[in-house]
Design an enzyme around this catalytic site. Structure first.
Site, mmCIF file in Angstrom:
data_model
loop_
_atom_site.group_PDB
_atom_site.id
_atom_site.type_symbol
_atom_site.label_atom_id
_atom_site.label_comp_id
_atom_site.label_asym_id
_atom_site.label_seq_id
_atom_site.Cartn_x
_atom_site.Cartn_y
_atom_site.Cartn_z
ATOM 1 N N HIS A 53 -6.743 1.750 7.582
ATOM 2 C CA HIS A 53 -5.365 1.283 7.426
ATOM 3 C C HIS A 53 -4.379 2.446 7.474
ATOM 4 O O HIS A 53 -3.241 2.336 7.016
ATOM 5 C CB HIS A 53 -5.179 0.471 6.134
ATOM 6 C CG HIS A 53 -5.906 -0.835 6.158
ATOM 7 N ND1 HIS A 53 -5.868 -1.741 5.136
ATOM 8 C CD2 HIS A 53 -6.703 -1.392 7.108
ATOM 9 C CE1 HIS A 53 -6.603 -2.799 5.438
ATOM 10 N NE2 HIS A 53 -7.125 -2.598 6.634
ATOM 11 N N ARG A 60 -6.642 -10.788 -6.609
ATOM 12 C CA ARG A 60 -5.718 -10.305 -5.579
ATOM 13 C C ARG A 60 -4.288 -10.709 -5.910
ATOM 14 O O ARG A 60 -3.349 -9.933 -5.686
ATOM 15 C CB ARG A 60 -6.119 -10.849 -4.196
ATOM 16 C CG ARG A 60 -5.145 -10.427 -3.116
ATOM 17 C CD ARG A 60 -5.569 -10.848 -1.728
ATOM 18 N NE ARG A 60 -4.543 -10.490 -0.757
ATOM 19 C CZ ARG A 60 -4.655 -10.666 0.558
ATOM 20 N NH1 ARG A 60 -5.757 -11.186 1.063
ATOM 21 N NH2 ARG A 60 -3.674 -10.315 1.361
ATOM 22 N N ASN A 81 -12.530 -4.516 1.451
ATOM 23 C CA ASN A 81 -11.396 -3.605 1.281
ATOM 24 C C ASN A 81 -11.305 -3.092 -0.147
ATOM 25 O O ASN A 81 -11.799 -3.743 -1.066
ATOM 26 C CB ASN A 81 -10.095 -4.332 1.653
ATOM 27 C CG ASN A 81 -9.839 -4.319 3.139
ATOM 28 O OD1 ASN A 81 -10.108 -3.331 3.809
ATOM 29 N ND2 ASN A 81 -9.315 -5.414 3.655
ATOM 30 N N TYR A 102 -0.324 -1.293 9.534
ATOM 31 C CA TYR A 102 -0.191 -0.927 8.120
ATOM 32 C C TYR A 102 0.740 0.252 7.893
ATOM 33 O O TYR A 102 1.165 0.497 6.767
ATOM 34 C CB TYR A 102 -1.567 -0.623 7.521
ATOM 35 C CG TYR A 102 -2.341 -1.862 7.149
ATOM 36 C CD1 TYR A 102 -2.269 -2.405 5.880
ATOM 37 C CD2 TYR A 102 -3.145 -2.503 8.091
ATOM 38 C CE1 TYR A 102 -2.976 -3.550 5.542
ATOM 39 C CE2 TYR A 102 -3.854 -3.646 7.767
ATOM 40 C CZ TYR A 102 -3.765 -4.162 6.486
ATOM 41 O OH TYR A 102 -4.457 -5.297 6.167
#
Length: 447
Positions: free
Chosen positions: A204, A98, A152, A258
């Site tokens: 999102h 990430r 996700n 988002y």
């Protein structure tokens, strides 16, 4: 419900810091959801975290006095065999991946985020092949089980599972609609059960089309309140940038947090670049938070979910999973916002696409409510992101460089095809270990 046999649930990514919330959710619902076996599964790299979380889970169950057996294993097939529900909460490449997803785009002046833009695509490219393997194993070992995914990017992942897996009992869950519902109820000063929101869009990328207080449409009132800079509808992982009140009034629907990435792109980028310079990107902050959480989890006296977990940014993800499992098991026919196959719910999108909409949840699974055509002011953006998700999912399944480049170029957060190719090449190299399909040996025809 106690006359029904006990359930077996398998959680893939059981060493996640979110797992104590999942345990708490199952404990609270035990009378209506009698889980006798909960199998927490992880990979070798996650063994230490899995053991820490697993021991905390056992202490929580013991304190609650419920007859739920906690099993800790690295054997995914053993966990899946005979399961009634499977939840997935994975991070392929762990938090270090990430950090790359966020920092590499920012080095090139692009937004770096784990579900949007270049970072979102690469999390999908790493994750989708693994989830398709799990779905294939489920067809063999637990064909009647529902796959409840909150890994996700949930929209792209659900899209891939619905299109490329033979296992169609797939539901994506997200905490964003719940957070919006909770926050709007607090803004209005009423209990959540008095507020109803018609949600439609993508993960999102979901909008509140209408907000009702009891039977009264209060959408305009909510938008006016959200235009107040002192009132923020956001989340831990998104900068609380205030909305332009005139923009919200003209939008006429409630954006999710988002949407700041798309409607306030430059502002978000500036915030992220400042954090990048300080080595305080969201991924780096989360890594620090996780280290602190696991130190807490090691405490042999801890036998409840610690309140510090809510700082992690994904609060209520696990609770959303518990809700949908209980509603299917008990045929509740309540309304939840889920990622499911469109089936005509949103008229502007393909029947087979994954969408995030309000659904009635039955023993046969979620039934999406009919939302009709999207308002013209949000229709184009949603269709653009759906194109990105579909092409990105195809890239993940095929290992196609060209499809990955196309997906990035479609995404509105990538301003040019040249920049798309540059960031694609850098991220491919950075994640080479976890993208075997993109590096498979080319067969050579011999004469």
């Amino acid at each position: 419900m106690n006359s029904k046999p006990g359930l077996k649930v398998a959680t893939i990514g059981g060493g996640s810091s979110y797992t104590p919330e999942l345990i708490e959710g199952f404990i609270q619902r035990y009378k209506e959801l009698p889980i006798r076996e909960l199998w927490l599964v992880d990979i070798e790299e996650g063994r230490e975290k899995l053991e820490i979380v697993g021991e905390l889970a056992k202490r929580m169950v013991k304190k609650a006095g419920v007859p739920m057996e906690i099993h800790i294993t690295m054997n995914r097939r053993e966990a899946l065999k005979g399961a009634s529900f499977v939840t997935t909460q994975m991070r392929v490449g762990l938090l270090d991946a990430r950090i790359k997803d966020e920092r590499i785009p920012l080095q090139m002046g692009l937004i770096g985020q784990e579900t949007n833009g270049a970072g979102g695509l690469f999390k999908g490219l790493r994750t989708i092949p693994v989830l398709l393997e799990i779905a294939t194993e489920m067809q063999e070992l637990c064909p009647e089980a529902w796959l409840i995914n909150f890994t996700n990017p949930a929209g792209m992942v659900t899209e891939a599972l619905l299109r490329y897996s033979g296992h169609k009992k797939v539901i994506g869950v997200c905490n964003v609609p719940f957070n919006m519902h909770l926050s709007i109820s607090k803004m209005l000063g009423v209990d959540m059960d008095r507020v109803h929101i018609d949600f439609a869009g993508l993960n999102h990328m979901v909008f509140g089309l209408h907000v009702y207080l009891d039977d009264q449409d209060v959408t305009s009132r909510v938008l006016e309140m959200l235009g107040d800079p002192d009132i923020q509808l956001t989340m831990k992982n998104i900068a609380p940038l205030p909305w332009n009140s005139n923009f919200l009034k003209s939008l006429e629907v409630v954006p999710c947090p988002y949407h700041r990435y798309y409607y306030k792109t430059q502002n978000i980028l500036e915030e992220e670049l400042d954090a990048f310079e300080l080595r305080k990107t969201r991924a780096e902050i989360v890594k620090e938070l996780e280290e602190g959480l696991f130190e807490l989890y090691k405490d042999q006296n801890l036998d409840v979910k610690p309140p510090q977990l809510e700082q992690r940014g994904g609060a209520y993800y696990s609770d959303a999973a518990c809700n949908v499992i209980s509603s299917i098991y008990n045929d509740k026919k309540d309304i939840q916002v889920l990622n499911v196959q469109n089936k005509g719910s949103i008229a502007d999108l393909d029947y087979n696409s994954a969408v995030e909409v309000s659904c009635v949840v039955t023993k046969h699974g979620p039934i999406p409510l009919t939302m009709g055509k999207l308002p013209v002011q949000i229709q184009g953006l949603i269709q653009q992101i759906k194109s990105f998700e579909q092409v990105g999912a195809e890239a993940a399944v095929t290992g196609s460089y060209d499809k990955a480049l196309l997906a990035l170029t479609i995404n509105p957060l990538i301003p040019s095809d040249d920049l798309a190719e540059k960031v694609l090449q850098k991220l491919l190299e950075a994640h080479k270990e976890h993208l075997p399909l993109f590096y498979k040996e080319q067969s050579v025809e011999t004469v």
